[in-house]
Write a protein that holds these residues in place. Structure first.
Motif, PDB file in Angstrom:
ATOM      1  N   ASN A   1       0.814  -1.214   0.000  1.00 11.99           N
ATOM      2  CA  ASN A   1       0.000   0.000   0.000  1.00 11.99           C
ATOM      3  C   ASN A   1       0.853   1.272   0.000  1.00 11.99           C
ATOM      4  O   ASN A   1       0.312   2.373   0.091  1.00 11.99           O
ATOM      5  N   GLY A   2       2.159   1.111  -0.050  1.00 10.41           N
ATOM      6  CA  GLY A   2       3.042   2.264  -0.122  1.00 10.41           C
ATOM      7  C   GLY A   2       3.262   2.990   1.186  1.00 10.41           C
ATOM      8  O   GLY A   2       3.971   3.998   1.220  1.00 10.41           O
ATOM      9  N   VAL A   3       2.695   2.494   2.251  1.00 17.07           N
ATOM     10  CA  VAL A   3       2.741   3.206   3.527  1.00 17.07           C
ATOM     11  C   VAL A   3       4.069   3.007   4.239  1.00 17.07           C
ATOM     12  O   VAL A   3       4.582   3.931   4.885  1.00 17.07           O
ATOM     13  N   ILE A   4       4.627   1.812   4.145  1.00 17.53           N
ATOM     14  CA  ILE A   4       5.844   1.494   4.890  1.00 17.53           C
ATOM     15  C   ILE A   4       6.988   1.259   3.914  1.00 17.53           C
ATOM     16  O   ILE A   4       6.825   0.583   2.890  1.00 17.53           O
TER      17      ILE A   4
ATOM     18  N   PRO B   1      30.512   6.417  -7.000  1.00 17.02           N
ATOM     19  CA  PRO B   1      30.966   5.241  -7.771  1.00 17.02           C
ATOM     20  C   PRO B   1      30.652   3.909  -7.088  1.00 17.02           C
ATOM     21  O   PRO B   1      30.486   2.897  -7.793  1.00 17.02           O
ATOM     22  N   GLU B   2      30.534   3.889  -5.774  1.00 19.87           N
ATOM     23  CA  GLU B   2      30.204   2.646  -5.072  1.00 19.87           C
ATOM     24  C   GLU B   2      28.774   2.181  -5.339  1.00 19.87           C
ATOM     25  O   GLU B   2      28.414   1.051  -5.005  1.00 19.87           O
ATOM     26  N   ASP B   3      27.967   3.043  -5.929  1.00 22.04           N
ATOM     27  CA  ASP B   3      26.592   2.675  -6.281  1.00 22.04           C
ATOM     28  C   ASP B   3      26.517   1.976  -7.632  1.00 22.04           C
ATOM     29  O   ASP B   3      25.433   1.545  -8.038  1.00 22.04           O
ATOM     30  N   THR B   4      27.625   1.862  -8.320  1.00 26.63           N
ATOM     31  CA  THR B   4      27.643   1.175  -9.610  1.00 26.63           C
ATOM     32  C   THR B   4      27.277  -0.289  -9.430  1.00 26.63           C
ATOM     33  O   THR B   4      27.906  -1.009  -8.657  1.00 26.63           O
ATOM     34  N   ALA B   5      26.236  -0.719 -10.149  1.00 28.85           N
ATOM     35  CA  ALA B   5      25.729  -2.084 -10.007  1.00 28.85           C
ATOM     36  C   ALA B   5      24.579  -2.291 -10.984  1.00 28.85           C
ATOM     37  O   ALA B   5      24.083  -1.333 -11.585  1.00 28.85           O
ATOM     38  N   VAL B   6      24.170  -3.537 -11.095  1.00 30.06           N
ATOM     39  CA  VAL B   6      22.920  -3.858 -11.782  1.00 30.06           C
ATOM     40  C   VAL B   6      21.818  -3.830 -10.729  1.00 30.06           C
ATOM     41  O   VAL B   6      21.905  -4.511  -9.707  1.00 30.06           O
ATOM     42  N   TYR B   7      20.810  -3.037 -10.986  1.00 31.58           N
ATOM     43  CA  TYR B   7      19.687  -2.874 -10.060  1.00 31.58           C
ATOM     44  C   TYR B   7      18.501  -3.679 -10.572  1.00 31.58           C
ATOM     45  O   TYR B   7      18.099  -3.541 -11.731  1.00 31.58           O
ATOM     46  N   CYS B   8      17.933  -4.501  -9.689  1.00 30.30           N
ATOM     47  CA  CYS B   8      16.807  -5.359 -10.032  1.00 30.30           C
ATOM     48  C   CYS B   8      15.637  -5.074  -9.110  1.00 30.30           C
ATOM     49  O   CYS B   8      15.829  -4.796  -7.921  1.00 30.30           O
ATOM     50  N   CYS B   9      14.455  -5.170  -9.668  1.00 29.24           N
ATOM     51  CA  CYS B   9      13.265  -5.079  -8.840  1.00 29.24           C
ATOM     52  C   CYS B   9      12.735  -6.480  -8.571  1.00 29.24           C
ATOM     53  O   CYS B   9      12.960  -7.403  -9.355  1.00 29.24           O
ATOM     54  N   ALA B  10      12.052  -6.625  -7.449  1.00 29.35           N
ATOM     55  CA  ALA B  10      11.564  -7.926  -7.031  1.00 29.35           C
ATOM     56  C   ALA B  10      10.230  -7.776  -6.317  1.00 29.35           C
ATOM     57  O   ALA B  10       9.949  -6.734  -5.723  1.00 29.35           O
ATOM     58  N   ALA B  11       9.431  -8.842  -6.362  1.00 24.40           N
ATOM     59  CA  ALA B  11       8.111  -8.827  -5.759  1.00 24.40           C
ATOM     60  C   ALA B  11       7.972  -9.949  -4.738  1.00 24.40           C
ATOM     61  O   ALA B  11       8.368 -11.094  -4.998  1.00 24.40           O
ATOM     62  N   ASP B  12       7.403  -9.596  -3.608  1.00 20.68           N
ATOM     63  CA  ASP B  12       7.093 -10.549  -2.542  1.00 20.68           C
ATOM     64  C   ASP B  12       5.582 -10.731  -2.518  1.00 20.68           C
ATOM     65  O   ASP B  12       4.855  -9.825  -2.100  1.00 20.68           O
ATOM     66  N   ARG B  13       5.123 -11.867  -2.979  1.00 15.80           N
ATOM     67  CA  ARG B  13       3.700 -12.057  -3.148  1.00 15.80           C
ATOM     68  C   ARG B  13       2.941 -12.223  -1.841  1.00 15.80           C
ATOM     69  O   ARG B  13       1.713 -12.203  -1.837  1.00 15.80           O
ATOM     70  N   THR B  14       3.642 -12.366  -0.727  1.00 13.63           N
ATOM     71  CA  THR B  14       2.931 -12.528   0.537  1.00 13.63           C
ATOM     72  C   THR B  14       2.329 -11.223   1.028  1.00 13.63           C
ATOM     73  O   THR B  14       1.366 -11.241   1.792  1.00 13.63           O
ATOM     74  N   GLY B  15       2.902 -10.082   0.611  1.00 11.50           N
ATOM     75  CA  GLY B  15       2.387  -8.811   1.106  1.00 11.50           C
ATOM     76  C   GLY B  15       2.465  -8.693   2.611  1.00 11.50           C
ATOM     77  O   GLY B  15       1.629  -8.032   3.245  1.00 11.50           O
ATOM     78  N   SER B  16       3.467  -9.316   3.211  1.00 12.57           N
ATOM     79  CA  SER B  16       3.546  -9.370   4.667  1.00 12.57           C
ATOM     80  C   SER B  16       3.695  -7.992   5.291  1.00 12.57           C
ATOM     81  O   SER B  16       4.171  -7.048   4.654  1.00 12.57           O
ATOM     82  N   ALA B  17       3.296  -7.906   6.553  1.00 10.45           N
ATOM     83  CA  ALA B  17       3.393  -6.631   7.263  1.00 10.45           C
ATOM     84  C   ALA B  17       4.849  -6.204   7.429  1.00 10.45           C
ATOM     85  O   ALA B  17       5.172  -5.018   7.414  1.00 10.45           O
ATOM     86  N   ALA B  18       5.725  -7.177   7.608  1.00  7.88           N
ATOM     87  CA  ALA B  18       7.148  -6.874   7.763  1.00  7.88           C
ATOM     88  C   ALA B  18       7.833  -6.956   6.407  1.00  7.88           C
ATOM     89  O   ALA B  18       7.741  -7.968   5.713  1.00  7.88           O
TER      90      ALA B  18
END
Length: 125
Positions: A53-56, A87-104
């Motif tokens: 929900n974008g809140v946390i 320069p230390e931020d150089t990397a491949v950035y990936c997005c990922a999904a957690d289908r549980t939608g857990s509170a934590a």
């Protein structure tokens, strides 16, 4: 759900980039989402996560207020605004999904079910 990251590129130190992750699938809005990164020769590293929900939100310790994760569920899109890049931020950035939608929000990559292909961010000094 299928994920496709974009927005990477070459930027000078101190610059900014905004990454996007477009999701397909009707249940995207119920998934917690995250960004991870992997630099050459290093393990995959947690960058940031956001609840369905974008809140946390949660960030890796190295972020130190420089990055902001957000999402637009109406557009099925996840974002990562990155400022004050070094320069230390150089990397491949990936997005990922957690289908549980857990509170934590989870920080371990093994807790995420779906992955995008990644987008390369290169920061020059």
């Amino acid at each position: 759900v299928q994920l496709q990251a974009s927005g990477g590129g070459l930027v000078q130190a101190g610059g900014s980039l905004r990454l996007s992750c477009a999701a397909s699938g009707r249940t995207y809005s119920f998934y917690n989402m995250a960004w991870f990164r992997q630099a050459p020769g290093k393990e995959r590293e947690f960058v940031a996560a956001i609840r369905w929900n974008g809140v946390i939100t949660s960030y890796g310790s190295f972020v130190k207020g420089r990055f902001t994760i957000s999402r637009d569920n109406a557009k099925d899109t996840l974002y990562l605004q990155m400022n004050s890049l070094n320069p230390e931020d150089t990397a491949v950035y990936c997005c990922a999904a957690d289908r549980t939608g857990s509170a934590a929000l989870r920080t371990g990559p093994d807790r995420y079910d779906y992955w995008g292909q990644g987008t390369l961010v290169t920061v020059s000094s």
